[in-house]
Design an enzyme around this catalytic site. Sequence first.
Site: not given
Length: 264
Positions: A38, A86
Site C-alpha cells: 500500500d 481495485n
Amino acid sequence: MLDKLMRKKTAMSEGLLSDRIANVKKGQIPAHVAIIMDGNGRWAKQRNLPRIAGHHEGMKTVRKITRIANDLGIEVLTLYAFSTENWKRPKLEIDFLMKLPGEFLSTYLPELIEKNVKVEMIGNVEMLPEHTKKAIRKAMEATKDNDGMTLNFAMNYGSRLELVEALKKIATLVDDGSLQVDDIDESIISSYLMTAHLPEPDLLIRTSGEVRLSNFMLWQLAYAELSFTSVLWPDFDEACMIQAMEEFQLRHRRFGSVEGEGTI
Ligand code: V07
C-alpha cells in the site's frame, strides 16, 4: 526480559545490512510472507507525480523484495497486486496497472528462472485483460518446474469471494451425497481455497500506515504475525524487510519461551 530483547533489537537495526541478513538467517525464517503493498498513490502525490508513477515505482520494489525474500530462504512470498475492489478506480489507472505484469515479466522473468523461483497466482484470472493473462500464463508455464521460492501474485483477489466459491463447491458435494455435513472441517475448507497447496502465511506485512486486512486472506491469516509499517511501498527496501524479519523473530522467541505457549 522485554527490555533486553528491545536493546538487542536496536543494536541489530543499526548494524550493516549484510550482518543483519546473516543474523536473521540464523533464526526462524517465516515460510510464507504475505504483503499488502500500500501507499503507491500517496508516494506519487507527495512528489506531485501522477498515481501511475507510484505504481511503477512500486513495481521496482516488488523486484527488490522478491530478491531479498529469495536470499533469506522464504518459501512463499504472496503479494497483493490487485484486489477485486481495485476495479472501482479510474479506467486509465486500471489499464496502466494491467500492463505492469507484462512489463515486470518482460525484464525480470529470466532472473526468476535463473533463481529457481516459481511464479503463481491466486484470484480470478478470467476477468483480467487477455494481454495480462498471457504474460502471467507465460511466466507460470516457464517456471512451473522450479522448486525454489514461490512468488505468488494475488490478482483480482478477494478473500470473501474466495470463501463463497469454496463453500459453494463444498455445498455441491453435500448436495450430491459425496460429503456428509458432519465431515466438514477446517481442513476441508482450506482445501477448497486458492491457497490449498501453500502453507498458511506466518507473517503479514502492510505498508503505508493502514491497519486493516482489506479482505486479504482472512481465513489463511488466522494465526499470522501482523506487521504494520508507515513506510510507503515504493520506499520499502531491504532494510525494512530485514526489520520485519527481526521483529517476527523477536516475537517468536518470546512466545517460544514462556508466555503464550498457547496459540494466542
Ligand atoms: C503492480 C506494483 C506493486 C505495487 C502495487 C500496485 C502496482 C508487479 C505485478 C505483477 C503481477 C503479476 C505478475 C508479475 C508482476 C503487478 C499489478 C500491479 C496489477 F505475474 N507489480 N504489480 N501487478 N503494482
